[in-house]
Design a protein around this motif. Sequence first.
Motif, PDB file in Angstrom:
ATOM      1  N   PHE A 280       1.629   7.275  -0.216  1.00  0.00           N
ATOM      2  CA  PHE A 280       0.380   7.118  -0.516  1.00  0.00           C
ATOM      3  C   PHE A 280       0.002   5.627  -1.517  1.00  0.00           C
ATOM      4  O   PHE A 280      -0.912   4.911  -0.816  1.00  0.00           O
ATOM      5  CB  PHE A 280      -0.529   8.147  -0.728  1.00  0.00           C
ATOM      6  N   LEU A 283       0.979   2.246  -0.311  1.00  0.00           N
ATOM      7  CA  LEU A 283       0.419   1.700   0.863  1.00  0.00           C
ATOM      8  C   LEU A 283      -1.191   1.414   0.433  1.00  0.00           C
ATOM      9  O   LEU A 283      -1.801   0.284   1.187  1.00  0.00           O
ATOM     10  CB  LEU A 283       0.527   2.412   2.077  1.00  0.00           C
ATOM     11  N   THR A 284      -1.729   2.352  -0.330  1.00  0.00           N
ATOM     12  CA  THR A 284      -3.065   2.076  -0.723  1.00  0.00           C
ATOM     13  C   THR A 284      -3.439   1.220  -1.696  1.00  0.00           C
ATOM     14  O   THR A 284      -4.513   0.573  -1.850  1.00  0.00           O
ATOM     15  CB  THR A 284      -3.661   3.372  -0.654  1.00  0.00           C
ATOM     16  N   GLN A 315      -2.362  -0.436   4.525  1.00  0.00           N
ATOM     17  CA  GLN A 315      -3.250   0.838   4.050  1.00  0.00           C
ATOM     18  C   GLN A 315      -3.555   1.556   5.268  1.00  0.00           C
ATOM     19  O   GLN A 315      -3.484   2.909   5.076  1.00  0.00           O
ATOM     20  CB  GLN A 315      -4.868   0.280   3.721  1.00  0.00           C
ATOM     21  N   ASN A 318      -1.152   4.137   6.279  1.00  0.00           N
ATOM     22  CA  ASN A 318      -0.863   5.516   5.495  1.00  0.00           C
ATOM     23  C   ASN A 318      -1.413   6.786   6.413  1.00  0.00           C
ATOM     24  O   ASN A 318      -2.301   6.895   6.918  1.00  0.00           O
ATOM     25  CB  ASN A 318      -1.421   5.368   4.485  1.00  0.00           C
TER      26      ASN A 318
END
Length: 318
Positions: A280, A283-284, A315, A318
């Motif tokens: 998480f 990717l963000t 993003q 995810n």
Amino acid sequence: MNNTNDENAFDLEYDKYMRLRKIISFFPILTICMGTVGNAICFIIFKFNKKFKKQSSIVYLTYICIFNTISLYIWNLDDFVFVNYGFVIQYINLYTCKFLPFLQYVSLQVGAILLSMISIDRFFQITSIKSTTFVRKILTTTKSAHIWSIIIIVIFIALNFHIAVLNGYLNPPIEINQTETRFENGSYFNITIISYEQDSNVNCYSYSPYFSLFPKWDIVNMFVYCLIPFLIMVSFDSLLLVKIYLSNKRISTNEASKVLKENTRKNRLAISLMSISLIFILLTLPNTVIWAFFNLSFSISDYGLFVLQVANILQFIN
């Protein structure tokens, strides 16, 4: 001659990155198709399979399916539309400028916080003693999961509601002066006709010509959507691993086999949750940091626009 070479080099650089951007612009369509179908299947299974109906963490996952699906259709879809058709859906009119960013922020933030609630739920579900009914009632039942989910949704609708009300404005009408020559009473004279034409271009992500909440709100979003959920997930997943480790050290020889088997299962769950937390944040975080602090720097070059597009795609994977 040097100017011509520089222009050719610029054109080649632009063409290279534009081709790359067009190729990867189809990834958002792929994520929309796969994400929508996958979330729909998961929602149906979670909602109608009797085996899952009594699991509180599945309630959170059901809501996550809804909000993750919504989140795919705004910024993610704009990546495809802008590169291939040259416009941004949010800029179509003042209403899309207000509603779509509001919906995007709410869907991302609600989905992330609900994901962190699963770590909290699993921690108390596994570590709380059956006799501690108070903790279990307020945190680990399906009813409490629905209540917490609705509370979280209401909080983030309220937090972002100013975007739906205030975001975006139209430029003031353009004054157009036209001079006409007229003949009256045997003589010519000039008159100026003043008219006004409304500029249809929408200034999105600004509240007025004098005040823009962005990228300030992107900094808030970085904390709410990315850092706070990550810290919650890592904290409770780490506590769960420590709790299981201490439990393994305390078990007696007689109950070792049974308890170790149970603790191994719990350990795998905790490691799985920790892995989700790390994926998480990986990717963000890049996309939220770029939009919060470096958006302008990246937006002025072809390479920067390419990086922004890649970060945005990651993003929404995810």
